[in-house]
Design a protein around this motif. Structure first.
Motif, PDB file in Angstrom:
ATOM      1  N   PRO A 193       0.960  -1.146  -0.120  1.00  0.00           N
ATOM      2  CA  PRO A 193       0.048   0.024   0.039  1.00  0.00           C
ATOM      3  C   PRO A 193       1.010   1.149   0.137  1.00  0.00           C
ATOM      4  O   PRO A 193       2.183   1.099   0.203  1.00  0.00           O
ATOM      5  CB  PRO A 193      -0.668  -0.030   1.205  1.00  0.00           C
ATOM      6  CG  PRO A 193      -0.119  -1.148   2.102  1.00  0.00           C
ATOM      7  CD  PRO A 193       0.749  -2.064   1.295  1.00  0.00           C
ATOM      8  N   ASP A 194       0.298   2.404  -0.268  1.00  0.00           N
ATOM      9  CA  ASP A 194       1.246   3.740  -0.513  1.00  0.00           C
ATOM     10  C   ASP A 194      -0.028   4.764   0.184  1.00  0.00           C
ATOM     11  O   ASP A 194      -1.033   5.196  -0.719  1.00  0.00           O
ATOM     12  CB  ASP A 194       1.566   3.867  -1.721  1.00  0.00           C
ATOM     13  CG  ASP A 194       2.376   5.284  -1.501  1.00  0.00           C
ATOM     14  OD1 ASP A 194       2.814   5.758  -0.452  1.00  0.00           O
ATOM     15  OD2 ASP A 194       2.922   5.942  -2.662  1.00  0.00           O
ATOM     16  N   LEU A 195      -0.081   4.947   1.478  1.00  0.00           N
ATOM     17  CA  LEU A 195      -0.734   6.118   1.914  1.00  0.00           C
ATOM     18  C   LEU A 195      -0.389   7.626   1.896  1.00  0.00           C
ATOM     19  O   LEU A 195       0.888   7.706   1.794  1.00  0.00           O
ATOM     20  CB  LEU A 195      -1.099   5.971   3.140  1.00  0.00           C
ATOM     21  CG  LEU A 195      -1.379   4.593   3.907  1.00  0.00           C
ATOM     22  CD1 LEU A 195      -1.607   4.444   5.278  1.00  0.00           C
ATOM     23  CD2 LEU A 195      -3.107   4.348   3.334  1.00  0.00           C
ATOM     24  N   VAL A 196      -1.165   8.368   1.059  1.00  0.00           N
ATOM     25  CA  VAL A 196      -0.940   9.722   0.672  1.00  0.00           C
ATOM     26  C   VAL A 196      -1.898  10.408   1.445  1.00  0.00           C
ATOM     27  O   VAL A 196      -3.113  10.051   1.286  1.00  0.00           O
ATOM     28  CB  VAL A 196      -0.632   9.917  -0.770  1.00  0.00           C
ATOM     29  CG1 VAL A 196      -0.207  11.189  -1.094  1.00  0.00           C
ATOM     30  CG2 VAL A 196       0.354   8.953  -1.311  1.00  0.00           C
ATOM     31  N   ILE A 226       3.366  -0.993   6.208  1.00  0.00           N
ATOM     32  CA  ILE A 226       4.824  -1.112   5.434  1.00  0.00           C
ATOM     33  C   ILE A 226       4.243  -0.538   3.976  1.00  0.00           C
ATOM     34  O   ILE A 226       3.505  -1.215   3.395  1.00  0.00           O
ATOM     35  CB  ILE A 226       5.267  -2.375   5.268  1.00  0.00           C
ATOM     36  CG1 ILE A 226       5.668  -2.851   6.720  1.00  0.00           C
ATOM     37  CG2 ILE A 226       6.589  -2.292   4.560  1.00  0.00           C
ATOM     38  CD1 ILE A 226       6.718  -2.064   7.508  1.00  0.00           C
ATOM     39  N   GLU A 227       4.855   0.627   3.617  1.00  0.00           N
ATOM     40  CA  GLU A 227       4.333   1.287   2.238  1.00  0.00           C
ATOM     41  C   GLU A 227       5.424   1.276   1.181  1.00  0.00           C
ATOM     42  O   GLU A 227       6.673   1.010   1.592  1.00  0.00           O
ATOM     43  CB  GLU A 227       3.851   2.686   2.562  1.00  0.00           C
ATOM     44  CG  GLU A 227       2.986   2.663   3.536  1.00  0.00           C
ATOM     45  CD  GLU A 227       2.687   4.381   3.877  1.00  0.00           C
ATOM     46  OE1 GLU A 227       2.299   4.985   2.926  1.00  0.00           O
ATOM     47  OE2 GLU A 227       2.531   4.597   5.066  1.00  0.00           O
ATOM     48  N   SER A 228       5.011   1.356  -0.058  1.00  0.00           N
ATOM     49  CA  SER A 228       6.096   1.327  -0.977  1.00  0.00           C
ATOM     50  C   SER A 228       6.544   2.778  -1.090  1.00  0.00           C
ATOM     51  O   SER A 228       7.937   2.791  -1.477  1.00  0.00           O
ATOM     52  CB  SER A 228       5.018   1.163  -2.385  1.00  0.00           C
ATOM     53  OG  SER A 228       4.474   2.312  -2.533  1.00  0.00           O
ATOM     54  N   SER A 229       6.027   3.733  -0.320  1.00  0.00           N
ATOM     55  CA  SER A 229       6.738   4.923  -0.226  1.00  0.00           C
ATOM     56  C   SER A 229       6.374   5.303   1.305  1.00  0.00           C
ATOM     57  O   SER A 229       5.134   5.926   1.451  1.00  0.00           O
ATOM     58  CB  SER A 229       6.139   5.827  -1.303  1.00  0.00           C
ATOM     59  OG  SER A 229       6.991   7.272  -0.960  1.00  0.00           O
ATOM     60  N   GLU A 230       7.480   5.627   2.093  1.00  0.00           N
ATOM     61  CA  GLU A 230       7.340   6.178   3.514  1.00  0.00           C
ATOM     62  C   GLU A 230       7.363   7.627   3.404  1.00  0.00           C
ATOM     63  O   GLU A 230       7.478   8.384   4.476  1.00  0.00           O
ATOM     64  CB  GLU A 230       7.758   5.559   4.125  1.00  0.00           C
ATOM     65  CG  GLU A 230       7.909   4.034   4.372  1.00  0.00           C
ATOM     66  CD  GLU A 230       6.560   3.668   5.081  1.00  0.00           C
ATOM     67  OE1 GLU A 230       5.635   4.424   5.375  1.00  0.00           O
ATOM     68  OE2 GLU A 230       6.373   2.295   5.038  1.00  0.00           O
ATOM     69  N   THR A 231       7.823   8.328   2.357  1.00  0.00           N
ATOM     70  CA  THR A 231       8.358   9.734   2.346  1.00  0.00           C
ATOM     71  C   THR A 231       7.282  10.574   1.825  1.00  0.00           C
ATOM     72  O   THR A 231       7.874  11.892   1.361  1.00  0.00           O
ATOM     73  CB  THR A 231       9.620   9.871   1.768  1.00  0.00           C
ATOM     74  OG1 THR A 231       9.353   9.512   0.252  1.00  0.00           O
ATOM     75  CG2 THR A 231      10.968   8.942   2.085  1.00  0.00           C
ATOM     76  N   ASN A 232       6.064  10.167   1.468  1.00  0.00           N
ATOM     77  CA  ASN A 232       5.085  11.071   0.682  1.00  0.00           C
ATOM     78  C   ASN A 232       3.754  10.996   1.742  1.00  0.00           C
ATOM     79  O   ASN A 232       2.564  11.137   1.367  1.00  0.00           O
ATOM     80  CB  ASN A 232       4.675  10.487  -0.627  1.00  0.00           C
ATOM     81  CG  ASN A 232       3.995   9.295  -0.599  1.00  0.00           C
ATOM     82  OD1 ASN A 232       3.993   8.464   0.511  1.00  0.00           O
ATOM     83  ND2 ASN A 232       3.778   8.681  -1.669  1.00  0.00           N
ATOM     84  N   ASN A 233       3.872  11.098   3.111  1.00  0.00           N
ATOM     85  CA  ASN A 233       3.062  10.926   3.794  1.00  0.00           C
ATOM     86  C   ASN A 233       2.751  12.262   4.881  1.00  0.00           C
ATOM     87  O   ASN A 233       1.910  12.167   5.538  1.00  0.00           O
ATOM     88  CB  ASN A 233       2.983   9.752   4.889  1.00  0.00           C
ATOM     89  CG  ASN A 233       3.001   8.304   4.512  1.00  0.00           C
ATOM     90  OD1 ASN A 233       3.409   8.345   3.185  1.00  0.00           O
ATOM     91  ND2 ASN A 233       2.840   7.340   5.396  1.00  0.00           N
ATOM     92  N   VAL A 234       3.167  13.350   4.426  1.00  0.00           N
ATOM     93  CA  VAL A 234       3.057  14.561   5.055  1.00  0.00           C
ATOM     94  C   VAL A 234       2.567  15.649   4.051  1.00  0.00           C
ATOM     95  O   VAL A 234       2.930  15.753   2.947  1.00  0.00           O
ATOM     96  CB  VAL A 234       4.257  15.123   5.712  1.00  0.00           C
ATOM     97  CG1 VAL A 234       4.079  16.359   6.410  1.00  0.00           C
ATOM     98  CG2 VAL A 234       4.910  14.073   6.548  1.00  0.00           C
TER      99      VAL A 234
HETATM  100 CA   LIG Z   1       3.289   6.430   1.772  1.00  0.00          CA
END
Ligand SMILES: [Ca+2]
Ligand SMILES: [Ca+2]
Ligand SMILES: [Ca+2]
Ligand SMILES: [Ca+2]
Length: 399
Positions: free
Chosen positions: A144-147, A247-255
């Motif tokens: 998943p990728d939460l944004v 655990i996401e494919s990108s952890e740097t786009n959550n803010v």
């Molecule tokens: Ca994310």
């Protein structure tokens, strides 16, 4: 042999001819390992541990089944989940060429990112020895990728006030988000989330489980801004999955940052009264009035101090006479409101002569203001020596 073993750049354990495929294409085909396979693309195996199974060579007396992992993509997260109602599951990821256990998981998903050159075998086994029974093994690919795709807040608000915040989270990844997670909100003086930011609140997103790929949710929550925030432009930072439960494919786009103008009040001492003459070592009644001349209420608890000074400026040479907790009568002090305190001072034995009483609003600066330099009111006073009091003495006895 020239049959196409579309196995990327994996090294075969035995003879074989490699056919190089692009790293971002799934690796489909099984090696000739005489093993069952499981596809990393939503592969499901229903199996069982039984007394006929092999004993796991790395787990003392536990039975095990091996499955060769296929259909995975180099660099893309794979999640393996082994569940059983019959035994405590234990899952191992094995490098088949070396026998090395790459990773293991007890009663929980095993996640890993395939790298080039390894032939992966998934070994289902039990945590304790000689446990048997049916199990289900599921493999999924991607993450998943939460944004935070939207967020709204008031453009301006007083410090410490409660504001309504709304934010939208989208799972733009390839897999569902299936753990509990929390979205947090912070106040920051810039758009970067770091340890210096002030916590405002959090909201558990558990009711959103599972959040499927492409799915969104919107939360609205009242949250209180912190106290003692400097006036001016700040940022609300909305942080998805703050504690990294997903655990996401990108952890740097959550803010996501939203600007907010924080407003603070302005306290001034508008009037003060004291006797013209004070007597050292005695008491005197004084009063003073504090006005909030700012545009927003003053919410903090603060203290007014009174000093004796040689001049009208407050500095380190002044003698504090008294301090009063103004919070009782003065907090919250609405914009345009005043309070007046009347107190009895104990005048210390201090320098005599023409001096000043300094009345200082919010002397410890508990309340942040638009102007911190207009909080002192000086009143001229004369400090006198105490009068000599003649007490009746004993007359000498004349014989
Ligand atoms: Ca994310
Ligand atoms: Ca995360
Ligand atoms: Ca002020
Ligand atoms: Ca202040």
């Amino acid at each position: 042999m020239s049959e196409a073993l579309a196995i990327g750049t994996r090294h075969l354990p035995t003879q074989g001819i490699l056919e190089i495929t692009k790293a971002d294409e799934p690796i489909h085909e099984a090696l000739e390992l005489d093993l069952s396979t499981i596809s990393a693309q939503n592969g499901t195996v229903n199996g069982s541990l039984s007394t006929n199974d092999e004993i796991n060579p790395t787990r003392n007396s536990a039975y095990s089944d091996d499955y060769q992992l296929i259909d995975f993509t180099l660099g893309k997260l794979v999640t393996l989940d082994l569940s059983s109602s019959n035994f405590n599951t234990y899952l191992q990821l094995i490098n088949v060429d070396t026998g090395q256990v790459i990773s293991s998981a007890n009663n929980s998903p095993l996640r890993f990112t395939p790298v080039d050159g390894i032939n992966y075998v998934v070994r289902t086994t039990s945590y304790y020895g000689r446990e048997t029974g049916t199990y289900t093994l599921i493999a999924t690919s991607g993450a998943p990728d939460l944004v935070i795709t939207a967020a709204t807040a008031p453009s301006t608000a007083p410090e410490h006030s409660t504001i309504s915040l709304t934010w939208t989270v989208t799972n733009q990844g390839e897999a569902a988000a299936t753990n509990y997670w929390y979205d947090y909100v912070y106040l920051s003086d810039n758009t970067i989330f770091d340890n210096s930011d002030r916590y405002i609140g959090n909201l558990q997103a558990g009711s959103q489980i599972p959040l499927a790929p492409g799915a969104t949710y919107t939360s609205t929550q009242d949250m209180a801004l912190p106290q003692q925030v400097g006036a001016g432009k700040q940022y609300l930072l909305f942080v998805g999955d703050r504690n990294n439960n997903i655990i996401e494919s990108s952890e740097t786009n959550n803010v996501r940052a939203v600007a907010i103008d924080i407003t603070v009040p302005d306290l001034v001492v508008t009037g003060a009264t004291a006797p013209i003459a004070l007597t050292a070592g005695s008491t005197a009644e004084v009063s003073w009035t504090v006005l909030n001349q700012g545009n927003v209420q003053a919410t903090h608890r603060w203290y007014d101090h009174i000093y004796l000074s040689n001049d009208q400026t407050l500095d380190g040479s002044d003698t504090q006479v008294s301090g009063f907790d103004s919070g009782i009568s003065g907090t919250p002090l609405l914009a345009g409101d005043t309070y007046t305190l009347t107190k009895t001072l104990n005048i210390p034995n201090t320098a005599l002569g023409n001096r000043y009483l300094l009345f200082v609003a919010d002397a410890d600066n508990n309340q942040y203001e638009t102007n911190e330099n207009n909080n002192v009111k000086a009143i001229p006073v004369e400090v006198k020596a105490p009068d000599l009091i003649i007490t009746a003495g004993s007359a000498p006895v004349i014989a």
